[in-house]
Design an enzyme around this catalytic site. Structure first.
Site, short mmCIF file in Angstrom:
data_model
loop_
_atom_site.label_atom_id
_atom_site.label_comp_id
_atom_site.label_asym_id
_atom_site.label_seq_id
_atom_site.Cartn_x
_atom_site.Cartn_y
_atom_site.Cartn_z
N ASN A 111 39.41 44.04 29.69
CA ASN A 111 40.25 44.30 28.73
C ASN A 111 40.48 43.10 27.73
O ASN A 111 40.85 43.36 26.61
CB ASN A 111 41.60 44.74 29.51
CG ASN A 111 41.53 46.06 30.00
OD1 ASN A 111 41.93 47.00 29.21
ND2 ASN A 111 41.07 46.27 31.30
N LYS B 195 44.19 26.39 58.18
CA LYS B 195 44.96 27.42 58.66
C LYS B 195 46.27 27.18 58.27
O LYS B 195 46.62 25.92 58.89
CB LYS B 195 44.56 28.02 60.02
CG LYS B 195 43.30 28.73 60.22
CD LYS B 195 43.26 29.43 61.72
CE LYS B 195 43.28 28.59 62.70
NZ LYS B 195 43.28 29.14 63.80
N VAL C 218 24.89 57.69 22.90
CA VAL C 218 24.01 56.88 21.93
C VAL C 218 22.64 56.55 22.57
O VAL C 218 22.19 56.32 23.66
CB VAL C 218 24.81 55.43 21.72
CG1 VAL C 218 23.82 54.52 20.63
CG2 VAL C 218 26.15 55.72 21.02
N GLU D 30 31.78 58.03 23.29
CA GLU D 30 32.05 58.03 24.85
C GLU D 30 30.99 59.10 25.50
O GLU D 30 31.05 60.17 25.14
CB GLU D 30 33.43 58.32 25.27
CG GLU D 30 33.81 58.58 26.83
CD GLU D 30 33.08 57.48 27.61
OE1 GLU D 30 32.64 57.65 28.81
OE2 GLU D 30 33.17 56.07 27.24
N ARG E 97 46.57 16.89 49.57
CA ARG E 97 46.61 15.81 50.09
C ARG E 97 45.85 15.26 51.03
O ARG E 97 45.23 13.79 50.81
CB ARG E 97 48.01 15.79 50.94
CG ARG E 97 49.16 15.85 50.07
CD ARG E 97 50.29 16.32 50.76
NE ARG E 97 50.69 15.05 51.61
CZ ARG E 97 51.90 15.12 52.57
NH1 ARG E 97 52.50 15.93 52.67
NH2 ARG E 97 52.00 13.86 53.10
N TYR F 167 59.62 26.71 46.20
CA TYR F 167 59.81 26.72 47.53
C TYR F 167 61.27 27.22 48.07
O TYR F 167 62.36 27.04 47.64
CB TYR F 167 59.94 25.24 47.97
CG TYR F 167 60.58 25.08 49.58
CD1 TYR F 167 60.05 25.55 50.48
CD2 TYR F 167 61.88 24.43 49.62
CE1 TYR F 167 60.50 25.30 52.00
CE2 TYR F 167 62.28 24.30 50.96
CZ TYR F 167 61.77 24.79 52.03
OH TYR F 167 62.41 24.49 53.14
N CYS G 57 39.62 50.75 39.17
CA CYS G 57 39.85 50.06 40.13
C CYS G 57 40.95 50.84 41.31
O CYS G 57 41.04 50.73 42.33
CB CYS G 57 40.49 48.64 39.97
SG CYS G 57 39.53 47.65 39.20
#
Length: 442
Positions: free
Chosen positions: A303, A359, A80, A32, A440, A424, A42
């Site tokens: 990840n 909306k 490296v 590393e 729809r 719902y 994040c």
């Protein structure tokens, strides 16, 4: 079997742990460049503004844990410089002593991530100019944010730029955000980005769109940012103009890279060179909608790719199933989410497409506390397959975004989206979810 991993953050350590779990006789060496391992990048904006109280909270495991508990040769401050793929040797430099070293491998993983883009502007070396990618970067910004810093200028309006605009603003700083293009968050279409512009202005962010930075002014410390239109006084600058894969050391190895320098990999995370794998921000990602190799650096992808690379290196064949570019961000009171293709991308790829926008209320209209959701759905004109979507609002964005990402992953059509049995109850949704309302209409 001797495994060498270059890079000790998300992809690298996900791979290391997968190898540890799969191959009980594994010898694992991790090289590393920095001093910290296995941290969540994040979370940095929320550490800087104090919402997360301690920088250690975003570190998953300390380097000592990998050494003492898992028996890994976990090194820090090791850069490296070259790879001999024929003899299977990695060469590098100990950044603390300056001494060179070499390590042989049976299987090698390149997980070197990406570096922030730093233009060669006049004044770029002045004090008070920062990037945000590592723990060290985060400490540098926090150390620099004293009471004398009244005004912060952010160059770049992507996710890091927006998150840090909010972070600095919550610390009481005046914030100017300069973006070269005509909108922030370029992964959104302009009609959706206008909602982000309004939120920025509502919270006192000084937006400067359509301006290109040409240089920085100051003697010892940065004092101003010059653009092609104006000069803005500032006490601190954050560069957030994108990243490039950290693969410069691979020049001359014969490994195949894409035009932007990311390592090309197959679904098993194998590169074009025998016994060498790559994963994370330095590697390409197969885009399931575009059906091409892409490069969208995200923590979730790093990840996943790291785990899959480690499994394959240790003899457990797994395939990476690709990405959709699904991402979400908090920006003041708004949540911004997108997945799949934007309308702009569909145009560039010459996809025949249709668009639905609406909306809608975040839950049943008669139940108190609902908030407006702005939704945009893109689908194929002929096959009716979903291509992508963008959702912006205060509540319920993540719920719809993940439904849409799942639908895209399974190549569903707008008709099939209507048929999905979604949850719902009045506090959470209407009888017809906004996504299904759009299906729809389509």
């Amino acid at each position: 079997m001797k495994y060498v991993i270059i890079g000790g953050v998300a992809a690298g350590m996900s791979a290391a742990m997968e190898i540890y779990r799969t191959d009980e006789t594994a010898e694992i060496a991790v090289l590393e460049r920095g001093k910290e391992y296995s941290y969540g990048q994040c979370g940095f904006p929320y550490v800087i503004n104090g919402y997360i109280p301690d920088l250690e909270d975003v570190v998953a495991r300390q380097v000592e844990t990998f050494r003492e508990k898992y028996g890994m040769d976990a090194r820090t401050s090791t850069e490296v410089t070259n790879i001999n793929a024929k003899d299977q040797i990695v060469y590098g430099i100990d950044l603390e002593t300056g001494d060179g070293f070499q390590v042989s491998y049976d299987k090698l993983l390149i997980a070197t991530g990406a570096n922030p883009t730093v233009p060669q502007w006049e004044g770029i070396e002045l004090k008070g100019v920062h990037t945000l990618k590592t723990v060290t970067d985060t400490k540098g910004i926090m150390h620099d944010l004293d009471d004398d810093v009244k005004h912060v200028t952010i160059v770049g309006g992507g996710y890091i730029g927006l998150e840090m605009a909010e972070s600095f603003k919550t610390l009481g700083k005046e914030v100017t955000l300069i973006q070269r293009g005509d909108q922030v968050a370029p992964i959104f279409d302009l009609d959706m980005a206008e909602l982000i512009h309004e939120e920025a202005k509502r919270n006192g962010i000084n937006l400067k769109l359509g301006e290109s930075v040409t240089g920085l002014t100051g003697t010892d410390r940065v004092e101003g940012v010059k653009t092609d239109k104006n000069t803005y006084k500032t006490d601190l600058v954050l560069l957030a103009i994108g990243v490039l894969a950290n693969t410069q050391f691979l020049q001359g190895t014969g490994i195949h890279l894409n035009p932007r320098g990311a390592v090309l990999v197959n679904p098993y995370m194998q590169t074009s060179l025998k016994n060498i794998y790559a994963a994370g921000d330095c590697a390409t990602d197969f885009h399931r909608v575009k059906q091409v190799n892409d490069h969208i650096p995200l923590g979730t992808t790093s990840n996943k790719q790291g785990r899959i690379a480690g499994a394959n290196m240790a003899g457990n064949p797994l395939q990476f199933k690709g990405i959709l570019g699904t991402s979400i961000i908090k920006f003041f009171d708004l949540t911004l989410g997108r997945t799949g293709l934007s309308e702009r991308e569909a145009q560039q790829l010459n996809f025949p497409y249709e668009v639905q926008t609406t909306k809608a209320n975040s839950h049943a209209g008669y139940y108190p506390g609902g908030e407006t959701l702005h939704l945009k759905l893109i689908y194929h004109r002929d096959s009716r397959k979903l291509l992508g979507g963008q959702i912006i609002g205060k509540k319920g964005v993540d719920k719809r975004l993940d439904v849409l990402a799942m639908a895209l992953h399974h190549e569903m059509t707008v008709h099939e989206l209507v048929d999905v049995d979604l949850s719902y109850a009045p506090p959470y949704n209407g009888v017809w979810d906004p996504l299904q309302q759009m299906g729809r209409k389509a």
